[in-house]
Design an enzyme around this catalytic site. Structure first.
Site, PDB file in Angstrom:
ATOM      1  N   ASP A 292      -3.326  -5.295  -9.881  1.00 56.06           N
ATOM      2  CA  ASP A 292      -4.642  -5.032  -9.313  1.00 56.06           C
ATOM      3  C   ASP A 292      -5.302  -6.324  -8.817  1.00 56.06           C
ATOM      4  O   ASP A 292      -5.099  -7.389  -9.380  1.00 56.06           O
ATOM      5  CB  ASP A 292      -5.517  -4.387 -10.397  1.00 56.06           C
ATOM      6  CG  ASP A 292      -6.672  -3.612  -9.804  1.00 56.06           C
ATOM      7  OD1 ASP A 292      -6.750  -3.507  -8.562  1.00 56.06           O
ATOM      8  OD2 ASP A 292      -7.500  -3.108 -10.590  1.00 56.06           O
TER       9      ASP A 292
ATOM     10  N   ASN B 145      -3.473   6.736  -5.023  1.00 57.37           N
ATOM     11  CA  ASN B 145      -3.644   5.763  -3.935  1.00 57.37           C
ATOM     12  C   ASN B 145      -3.605   6.386  -2.528  1.00 57.37           C
ATOM     13  O   ASN B 145      -3.990   5.745  -1.551  1.00 57.37           O
ATOM     14  CB  ASN B 145      -2.601   4.634  -4.024  1.00 57.37           C
ATOM     15  CG  ASN B 145      -2.905   3.616  -5.095  1.00 57.37           C
ATOM     16  OD1 ASN B 145      -2.008   2.964  -5.641  1.00 57.37           O
ATOM     17  ND2 ASN B 145      -4.184   3.431  -5.435  1.00 57.37           N
TER      18      ASN B 145
END
Ligand code: FPP
Length: 232
Positions: free
Chosen positions: A2, A50
């Site tokens: 991330d 996502n």
């Protein structure tokens, strides 16, 4: 992995530049994990959630993935690393599936080092799929619900045949699991680091391993049971 977007924003760059730089980090961490003797490395590259991102970012990520698979297959073979995937890969673009199939096949015979890419992966979907597969076994008369155990259900998880993670590292200062290996990481140690993924270095990786090594893993037992001499 991330923090790619924030890394790019801090530099006034488009988000995809953060992802591009993130791929470089992937190469360095795969290398470092081999040097550190970590035989199983799993990278959460694209979550089932996502797809909600802007279409241009999703396409760019798929292209990066395709490029990575094409360019790294020789390296994986040279290092004798077996590639695995978890997630609903059949829903990925055909071009990515093609590169994946090639890389999976080229590395299928390796046994010692394992790189797993989580692609279109989400733990809850995985568990639902496993429950459905188990239910089909029951309907076919091959399983008895009265004998159901986690081990039997786990045979239908995407991770069947892979060990549970010992350590989960999340970069970028977020302290969440985000639908990653929820069952398999039941006893994993968690390390959260503020470093953004594109800046995450082999030294940061080694620091996380050192932090892990200092933890006492009790798996529900007491510290005294695990180290009887220490309590005397
Ligand atoms: C999270 O950062 C990162 C991703 C959703 C994608 C990760 C993908 C790669 C590093 C490249 C492809 C992978 C491989 C294995 C070649 P973010 O964009 O959510 O960052 P932010 O929270 O700062 O916005």
């Amino acid at each position: 992995m991330d923090g790619n977007g924030r890394w790019a924003r801090q530099r006034g760059l488009p988000r995809i530049e953060g992802h591009r730089r993130g791929v470089e980090t992937v190469r360095h961490i795969v290398e470092a994990s081999g040097q550190c003797g970590v035989r199983y490395l799993t990278l959460y590259a694209f979550s089932a959630e996502n797809w909600k991102r802007p279409a241009a970012e999703v396409s760019a990520l798929m292209l990066l993935l395709q490029g990575f698979l094409r360019s790294e297959v020789d390296e994986l073979v040279a290092k004798k690393i077996r590639l695995h995937t978890i997630g609903r890969t059949a829903e990925l673009p055909a071009a990515v599936q093609k590169e994946l199939a090639r890389a999976l096949q080229a590395t299928a015979h390796f046994t010692d080092w394992h790189l797993t890419l989580a692609l279109n992966y989400g733990s809850r979907t995985e568990v639902a799929d496993a429950a459905a597969a188990y239910a089909r076994e029951v309907l076919a008369g091959r399983e008895d619900p009265a004998q159901c155990s986690y081990e039997k259900l786990a045979r239908h998880l995407n991770t069947a045949g892979l060990p549970d993670p010992d350590l989960v590292i999340r970069t970028s200062g977020e302290s969440r699991i985000s639908n990653f290996l929820l069952l398999q990481a039941a006893y994993a140690e968690l390390v959260f680091t503020p470093v953004l993924w594109p800046d995450f270095s082999p030294d940061d990786f080694r620091s996380a391993l050192a932090e892990y090594s200092g933890r006492e893993r009790r798996f529900g037992a007491t510290g005294e049971q695990l180290q009887p001499t220490a309590s005397r």
